[in-house]
Design a protein around this motif. Structure first.
Motif, mmCIF file in Angstrom:
data_model
loop_
_atom_site.group_PDB
_atom_site.id
_atom_site.type_symbol
_atom_site.label_atom_id
_atom_site.label_comp_id
_atom_site.label_asym_id
_atom_site.label_seq_id
_atom_site.Cartn_x
_atom_site.Cartn_y
_atom_site.Cartn_z
ATOM 1 N N ARG A 400 -22.439 -4.165 0.268
ATOM 2 C CA ARG A 400 -22.947 -2.880 -0.201
ATOM 3 C C ARG A 400 -23.040 -1.907 0.973
ATOM 4 N NH1 ARG A 400 -25.934 -6.645 -2.948
ATOM 5 N NH2 ARG A 400 -27.512 -6.680 -1.290
ATOM 6 N N GLY A 401 -22.683 -0.667 0.727
ATOM 7 C CA GLY A 401 -22.692 0.328 1.787
ATOM 8 C C GLY A 401 -21.411 0.361 2.593
ATOM 9 N N VAL A 402 -20.450 -0.488 2.230
ATOM 10 C CA VAL A 402 -19.155 -0.521 2.921
ATOM 11 C C VAL A 402 -18.083 -0.059 1.947
ATOM 12 C CG1 VAL A 402 -17.424 -1.991 3.995
ATOM 13 C CG2 VAL A 402 -19.847 -2.365 4.478
ATOM 14 N N ARG A 403 -17.327 0.920 2.349
ATOM 15 C CA ARG A 403 -16.222 1.415 1.539
ATOM 16 C C ARG A 403 -14.923 1.199 2.308
ATOM 17 N NH1 ARG A 403 -18.897 7.309 0.118
ATOM 18 N NH2 ARG A 403 -20.848 6.518 -0.817
ATOM 19 N N MET A 404 -13.880 0.823 1.572
ATOM 20 C CA MET A 404 -12.616 0.555 2.243
ATOM 21 C C MET A 404 -11.482 1.295 1.560
ATOM 22 S SD MET A 404 -10.941 -3.091 3.391
ATOM 23 C CE MET A 404 -9.681 -3.291 2.154
ATOM 24 N N GLY A 405 -10.581 1.826 2.370
ATOM 25 C CA GLY A 405 -9.382 2.473 1.867
ATOM 26 C C GLY A 405 -8.156 1.933 2.574
ATOM 27 N N LEU A 406 -6.995 2.222 2.011
ATOM 28 C CA LEU A 406 -5.722 1.761 2.576
ATOM 29 C C LEU A 406 -4.958 2.938 3.148
ATOM 30 C CD1 LEU A 406 -4.589 -0.673 -0.263
ATOM 31 C CD2 LEU A 406 -5.997 -1.177 1.735
ATOM 32 N N ARG A 407 -4.353 2.731 4.298
ATOM 33 C CA ARG A 407 -3.576 3.791 4.924
ATOM 34 C C ARG A 407 -2.207 3.965 4.258
ATOM 35 N NH1 ARG A 407 -4.837 5.915 9.993
ATOM 36 N NH2 ARG A 407 -7.111 6.052 10.112
ATOM 37 N N GLN A 408 -1.711 2.908 3.573
ATOM 38 C CA GLN A 408 -0.389 2.959 2.973
ATOM 39 C C GLN A 408 -0.477 2.668 1.479
ATOM 40 O OE1 GLN A 408 -0.938 0.677 5.603
ATOM 41 N NE2 GLN A 408 -0.414 2.227 7.129
ATOM 42 N N GLU A 409 0.454 3.223 0.714
ATOM 43 C CA GLU A 409 0.589 2.838 -0.677
ATOM 44 C C GLU A 409 1.231 1.454 -0.732
ATOM 45 O OE1 GLU A 409 2.763 5.677 -2.884
ATOM 46 O OE2 GLU A 409 1.311 7.292 -2.578
ATOM 47 N N LEU A 410 0.727 0.603 -1.614
ATOM 48 C CA LEU A 410 1.238 -0.769 -1.670
ATOM 49 C C LEU A 410 2.723 -0.803 -2.011
ATOM 50 C CD1 LEU A 410 -1.622 -2.794 -3.382
ATOM 51 C CD2 LEU A 410 -1.307 -2.187 -0.982
ATOM 52 N N SER A 411 3.156 0.114 -2.839
ATOM 53 C CA SER A 411 4.568 0.108 -3.240
ATOM 54 C C SER A 411 5.498 0.398 -2.067
ATOM 55 C CB SER A 411 4.797 1.143 -4.346
ATOM 56 O OG SER A 411 4.407 2.440 -3.902
ATOM 57 N N ALA A 412 4.969 1.005 -1.007
ATOM 58 C CA ALA A 412 5.798 1.331 0.153
ATOM 59 C C ALA A 412 5.389 0.547 1.392
ATOM 60 C CB ALA A 412 5.705 2.832 0.436
ATOM 61 N N CYS A 413 4.519 -0.450 1.208
ATOM 62 C CA CYS A 413 3.987 -1.191 2.354
ATOM 63 C C CYS A 413 4.780 -2.480 2.548
ATOM 64 C CB CYS A 413 2.512 -1.506 2.121
ATOM 65 S SG CYS A 413 1.752 -2.432 3.465
ATOM 66 N N ARG A 414 5.474 -2.609 3.664
ATOM 67 C CA ARG A 414 6.292 -3.798 3.916
ATOM 68 C C ARG A 414 5.434 -5.047 4.011
ATOM 69 N NH1 ARG A 414 10.081 -3.821 9.144
ATOM 70 N NH2 ARG A 414 8.049 -4.153 10.132
ATOM 71 N N PHE A 415 4.221 -4.931 4.569
ATOM 72 C CA PHE A 415 3.305 -6.073 4.663
ATOM 73 C C PHE A 415 3.095 -6.694 3.289
ATOM 74 C CE2 PHE A 415 -0.918 -7.915 4.391
ATOM 75 C CZ PHE A 415 -1.058 -8.640 5.568
ATOM 76 N N VAL A 416 2.905 -5.848 2.280
ATOM 77 C CA VAL A 416 2.656 -6.324 0.917
ATOM 78 C C VAL A 416 3.945 -6.789 0.255
ATOM 79 C CG1 VAL A 416 1.896 -5.608 -1.388
ATOM 80 C CG2 VAL A 416 0.598 -4.907 0.647
#
Length: 435
Positions: A400-416
């Motif tokens: 709680r109190g922690v918010r997370m966002g992604l720097r890349q869209e998953l559809s364009a993320c090679r890691f994913v």
């Protein structure tokens, strides 16, 4: 047959016994010998029984190493000084006497041998009757020897290390023929503070004396060791509180008092948490509820106070190249490199939302089955040790109190897109490919 037993964290550990209840041990041992000859010896005849999955995996690993199943492979015991050094450095030395009392008394009367190793598979202690110890000596199963798969082939200790799970082996499930007259039941034991592997607790004996209760006995010994280590940890936290009492009594600002592993001994002005990231001299910490803090060294621990007014924690997961987590709290910034596995865990928890994931669900997402809860617990503990209390347990979820966002869209993320991890592949296949 698999038996389900709860571990110290309230989760379950699935233990596969080597022999089904009611099985004729002499007949089954003979079948396993024929299976060993067929699979490892290369005979054309079909094996009378298929090797269990854990045995087949181990045999495959060992055969790739080129070990000889017909000979006793190199043991090379450590010298007395190195053995003494390892014993002194093992946290299990604090519980070896109690293990001896629990299992050793049974071992003396039942032709069992209690063996305790370190995390490298080196045998540090043995307890058992002189007769069974002499038989073990003939096998090279003695203090100072290393019982990994790479050294002595498939054996319960080495295979438990390789599988990161309890393993019981019977007769010719062992790779070396010299080990066929034995059974072995081995359980990994972990540091309850850090989930770090400390070693293996094993009970071994003549194969035809294997009793269905042996696995339960070793499991009990493992639980005893971990619970005693946890009790000692609690006493150390209490001593830390007592030594810092004058400082705590005169401070009115929000703070945490933690030990060298980040475990919280005292909290003031902030919602209690069990653990933060491991403090280090001169390194800022991000603590939910306190913001960015600078740890201050005390004689037996650390004082953690905010360097800025507490703000919500914002996490940015950057997967463009090597995974990196960027932490923001107000104007303060903090970056931490992540392993691939830790980045996957954070991504899966982000996708799961506030409901989080149970240990079994996270195991399925990471490994494709629910059989790796012990490994999952260890990975999350390592993640918490690096990042602090960003991840809550039971279920696992972002704090709680922690918010997370992604720097890349998953559809364009090679890691994913290139991941072979089941849960990450499932995220990539979602419509829109967004968690």
């Amino acid at each position: 047959m698999p038996a389900v037993t709860p571990d110290l964290g309230g989760e379950v550990v699935r233990v596969h016994g080597a022999v089904r209840p009611g099985t004729s041990l002499p007949d089954y041992a003979r079948e396993l010998v024929r299976t060993h000859h067929a699979v490892i010896g290369g005979e054309r005849a079909a094996p009378p029984v298929r090797p269990r999955a854990v045995v087949a995996r181990s045999w495959s690993r060992v055969m790739r190493l080129g070990l000889d199943p017909d000979d006793k492979n190199i043991r090379d015991p450590l010298n007395a000084d190195e053995l003494a050094r390892r014993r002194h450095g093992s946290p299990l030395r604090e519980v070896i006497d109690e293990l001896g009392q629990l299992i050793g008394s049974v071992a003396d009367a039942s032709h069992m041998l209690l063996v305790v190793t370190d995390a490298d598979g080196v045998i540090l202690w043995r307890h058992g009757s002189s007769a069974v110890r002499r038989r073990a000596d003939d096998l090279g199963f003695c203090e100072g020897t290393t019982w990994t798969e790479a050294r002595v082939g498939t054996n319960a200790i080495g295979t438990a290390l390789a599988e990161a799970a309890p393993v019981e082996l019977f007769s010719a499930e062992h790779f070396e023929q010299a080990q066929h007259p034995w059974y072995c039941s081995a359980f990994p034991v972990h540091d309850p503070r850090t989930a770090e592997l400390l070693g293996i607790i094993d009970v071994s004996g003549p194969a035809l004396t294997l009793h269905p209760a042996v696995g339960a006995l070793v499991n009990t010994g493992t639980r005893l060791a971990e619970s005693r280590l946890w009790q000692r940890h609690q006493r150390r936290l209490e001593r830390l509180r007592q030594s810092a009492a004058p400082l705590l009594a005169t401070s009115s600002e929000p703070l945490l008092l933690v030990d060298d592993h980040g475990w919280v001994a005292h909290s003031s002005g902030v919602a209690a948490t069990e653990r933060i990231a491991v403090p280090a001299e001169g390194r800022a910490l991000a603590v939910p509820g306190l913001g960015v803090c600078v740890p201050e060294r005390l004689p037996d621990g650390w004082l953690v106070r905010p360097s800025t007014r507490a703000r919500p924690m914002m996490l940015d997961l950057d997967l463009a190249d090597a995974p990196v987590l960027q932490v923001r709290s107000g104007d303060a910034r903090w970056r931490c490199a992540l392993t691939t596995r830790h980045a996957e865990i954070l991504l899966l928890l982000h996708a799961a939302g506030p409901d989080g994931l149970s240990a079994q669900a996270l195991s399925r997402a990471l490994y494709g089955d629910a059989e790796h809860v012990v490994t999952v617990r260890a990975e999350v503990s390592r993640l918490r040790r690096s990042l602090g209390a960003f991840v809550e347990s039971q279920p696992y979820r972002l704090a709680r109190g922690v918010r997370m966002g992604l720097r890349q869209e998953l559809s364009a993320c090679r890691f994913v897109q290139e991941s072979t991890t089941p849960g990450i592949r499932a995220l990539a296949a979602r419509p829109g490919a967004e968690p």
